[in-house]
Design an enzyme around this catalytic site. Structure first.
Site, mmCIF file in Angstrom:
data_model
loop_
_atom_site.group_PDB
_atom_site.id
_atom_site.type_symbol
_atom_site.label_atom_id
_atom_site.label_comp_id
_atom_site.label_asym_id
_atom_site.label_seq_id
_atom_site.Cartn_x
_atom_site.Cartn_y
_atom_site.Cartn_z
ATOM 1 N N THR A 117 0.775 -1.281 0.032
ATOM 2 C CA THR A 117 0.003 0.011 -0.167
ATOM 3 C C THR A 117 1.003 1.330 -0.010
ATOM 4 O OG1 THR A 117 0.020 -0.080 2.317
ATOM 5 C CG2 THR A 117 -1.909 -0.818 1.098
ATOM 6 N N PRO A 173 0.333 2.782 6.619
ATOM 7 C CA PRO A 173 1.767 2.765 6.564
ATOM 8 C C PRO A 173 2.358 4.029 6.900
ATOM 9 C CG PRO A 173 1.048 1.439 5.142
ATOM 10 C CD PRO A 173 -0.107 2.285 5.508
ATOM 11 N N LEU A 186 3.068 4.395 0.875
ATOM 12 C CA LEU A 186 3.091 5.214 2.009
ATOM 13 C C LEU A 186 1.805 5.817 2.200
ATOM 14 C CD1 LEU A 186 6.804 6.613 2.612
ATOM 15 C CD2 LEU A 186 5.725 4.672 3.819
ATOM 16 N N HIS A 187 0.795 5.242 2.059
ATOM 17 C CA HIS A 187 -0.772 5.656 2.199
ATOM 18 C C HIS A 187 -1.133 5.381 3.679
ATOM 19 C CE1 HIS A 187 -0.658 4.689 -2.243
ATOM 20 N NE2 HIS A 187 -0.090 5.864 -2.232
ATOM 21 N N ALA A 188 -2.083 6.243 4.111
ATOM 22 C CA ALA A 188 -2.841 5.784 5.488
ATOM 23 C C ALA A 188 -2.065 5.338 6.484
ATOM 24 C CB ALA A 188 -3.960 5.085 4.835
#
Lengths: 91, 568
Positions: free
Chosen positions: A12, A18, A14-16
């Site tokens: 995923t 993480p 570096l979204h949300a």
């Protein structure tokens, strides 16, 4: 200043979640820490800026740090991106 | 009496409380130079207030709902501590000489905008979070506390709709039930209600007519609410409530017992799951396997397809965790209301009749095969069964099985370890029922997916509230399809299960049991009570019920009859 390139491998990017984990980790150092992707830079301690960069899987980013703990910061953050983030996925 | 949709079972009797939606209006004001310092101080105070709130909510949510929901609010806190955004707001106040509210709105709306424009679903959702935090901060600045949080006595929450933040704001210890206009059984408030174990009824159009402090009965089982009940009705429901509490204690004892009828016939009672974490809940609630593992989560919230390896590790984990108990894994079921942005699927006029599920997989053979290979490999570590969704003709099953054979061959060539799992199909298209005898030749089991089967058989859009009454398993048309599927399955020596919502319907259970259903797969929360209810019937008693039900002509008659004979 210490600067190093790293490839984001977790699914995923570096979204949300993480991103939040990464920012928390970055915030634990005294040094100023920035990340750069395709010429765009952001403060690694700012969740808004990190998320605004929209870093996805496979993206190559630079992390740079300036301050007395810059060496250890870069070493640990690169490791965090390479190893810790992918291992926490799908749990 | 007002009819809605039961979204969480149970009975609540108490006073109504209306939650009104609050819009926040921000006035843009110029401030004088000498006011700047006090304005920034005011901002600082508002910020601290918002942070304190979030800290508290976070802790509460973690204890009440679990870490995951708490995480959301942790991210909200980080936004309010952002070393770039917060100084930017202060600078805006300073440089533009405007009030704090306007500065907050400008800066945070900018970010929300940026996120909403990203081509990633995950990030687009962050827009909601930023706006949520913004509203919290503004409310603190405007000293507009969100009305109502604490009550002296327990209340029944009535609202148009509830967002995660709304629910977090509730004093859940004092919430007896939820009544909302919007939502379905799967909406946020419904899920919340079930995890808090309080009743909920959704789809109440006239919610606005309910007044604060009005006496209300909420029956989450029946999906009805009663306003201003008279003594007779009130007593009836109090009695029902008392019996329910008694029952809860009895049910507890079924956690460790095997699912059996009163005459000792073993029935599989298993869980539906949507990710690997749900497995724990199924085990906790006494599930003896998994009847439907939806694999879409592996494909969603990301930018590209999952690798075979990644899928393998998830399926393997599931197989191992269930230690020999069956885990039925449904192959990719996208399309319809579930889109994957990175596949660039075309928008369709009728997505539920369109390019989805097995139709997609048979076209995108490599995507399908990678999943099949992962499943074959994982089946070496436990009792995995493969299930194809949305089968509507024989050709599809044959083609899918052919690809499965190819997948096997490819694994063999690579020297990978794999096993021979059972293969089944979902029966969710009336056409499949019609040719069930032909389909049965190709597979080891059927699993009836009632949600879609009803939708296609009754020609009713699942999401359309206006005609929601038609989406019911109690129509004789649907019951006959179910009966026929089971019969034909058995005639052809394969077992038949059910993994739609109807499998967990307590009222319907005797009918399904009597019809010969071999496996019931439902959401984890229903498992325990279901095992208890099952233990109250003999196979023969249930068969009588089925026979009688099949003679009834209308949904109402069927329901009335089943209610009459249900275990009190």
């Amino acid at each position: 200043m210490t600067r190093q390139k790293v490839r984001v491998e977790n699914e995923t990017g570096l979204h949300a979640r993480p991103a939040a984990k990464f920012v928390q980790k970055a915030s634990s150092y005294d040094a100023d820490i920035r990340i750069e992707i395709k010429g765009q830079r952001g403060n690694a301690k700012s969740i808004m800026q990190v998320m605004s960069l929209g870093i996805g899987k496979g993206d190559e980013i630079f992390i740079e740090a300036e301050g007395k703990d810059e060496k250890i910061a870069i070493e640990e953050l690169v490791d965090f991106i390479k190893k810790v983030l992918p291992s926490t996925e799908n749990e | 009496m007002i009819k809605g949709i039961g979204a969480s079972p149970g009975i609540a009797i108490g006073k109504a409380y209306q939650i009104k939606e609050e819009k926040i209006h921000v006035k843009r004001e110029k401030i004088a130079s000498k006011e700047i310092e006090s304005e920034i101080n005011r901002f600082q105070k508002g910020l601290q207030g918002a942070k304190n709130e979030l800290q508290k909510i976070k802790n509460e949510m973690i204890t009440k709902i679990g870490d995951e929901k708490g995480e959301i609010f942790n991210a909200h806190l980080m936004i309010l501590e952002d070393p770039e955004m917060i100084p930017a707001i202060k600078n805006k106040i300073l440089n533009e000489k405007i009030n704090a509210e306007a500065a907050v709105k400008d800066i945070m709306e900018d970010y929300a905008q940026t996120f909403s424009e990203m081509d990633n679903e995950y990030m687009q959702e962050r827009e909601t979070d930023v706006r949520d935090v913004k509203d919290r901060l503004l409310r603190n600045l405007l000293k507009k506390e969100r009305k109502k949080k604490e009550w002296d006595e327990e209340v029944i929450i009535v609202a148009r709709n509830l967002t995660p933040s709304d629910t977090a704001k509730l004093d859940t210890d004092k919430v007896m039930a939820f009544v909302t206009k919007e939502g379905s059984r799967t909406s946020h408030s419904a899920i919340m209600a079930r995890s808090l174990k309080v009743p909920a009824v959704v789809g109440i159009e006239e919610y606005e007519k309910i007044k604060n402090d009005q006496m209300l009965i909420v029956d989450g089982e029946e999906g009805i609410i009663i306003t201003e009940p008279n003594d007779e009705i009130l007593n009836k429901y109090k009695e029902k409530q008392r019996r329910e509490k008694e029952l809860i204690n009895k049910i507890e004892s079924y956690r460790q017992r095997k699912a059996k009828t009163r005459d000792g016939k073993k029935i599989e009672v298993v869980g539906n799951i949507g990710n690997i974490k749900d497995l724990d809940v199924v085990l906790e609630e006494g599930g003896e396997g998994v009847g439907l593992f939806r694999t879409e989560f592996l494909y969603m919230d990301r930018d590209e397809l999952p690798s075979e390896e990644e899928q393998f590790s998830v399926y393997r984990k599931a197989a191992e965790k269930m230690s020999g108990n069956p885990v039925i894994i449904r192959t990719l079921d996208i399309g319809g209301d579930k889109d994957l942005p990175y596949l660039n699927l075309k928008e369709e006029m009728n997505p539920f009749l369109g390019y989805r599920a097995i139709r997609f997989c048979l076209e995108e053979k490599e995507i399908f095969k990678s999943q099949l290979k992962a499943l074959l490999r994982a089946s070496a570590y436990g009792n995995i069964k493969i299930m194809y969704p949305l089968i509507s003709c024989l050709e599809e099953v044959k083609e899918a099985n052919k690809l499965l054979k190819e997948a096997r061959k490819e694994l063999e060539e690579k020297g990978e370890k794999y096993n021979e799992p059972e293969v089944g199909i979902m029966i969710e298209v009336p056409a499949a029922v019609s040719i069930a005898d032909l389909l049965a030749q190709e597979v080891d089991f059927f699993s009836i997916g009632t949600n879609d089967l009803i939708q296609y058989a009754m020609a009713v859009d699942r999401g359309n509230q206006k005609i929601a009454y038609l989406h019911s398993p109690y129509y004789p048309a649907v019951l006959r399809l179910i009966k026929k599927t089971i019969e034909i399955g058995h005639e052809n020596n394969i077992w038949v299960g059910m993994c739609g919502e109807a499998a967990g319907e307590e009222l319907l259970m005797p009918f399904l049991l009597g019809a010969g259903l071999d496996e019931f797969s439902m959401s984890a929360v229903s498992l325990l009570k279901f095992k208890y209810l099952l233990s109250q019937w003999t196979k023969e008693e249930a068969e009588e019920i089925t026979e009688k039900v099949l003679k009834l002509e209308t949904k109402t008659k069927v329901k009335e009859f089943l209610k009459e004979v249900s275990i009190k």
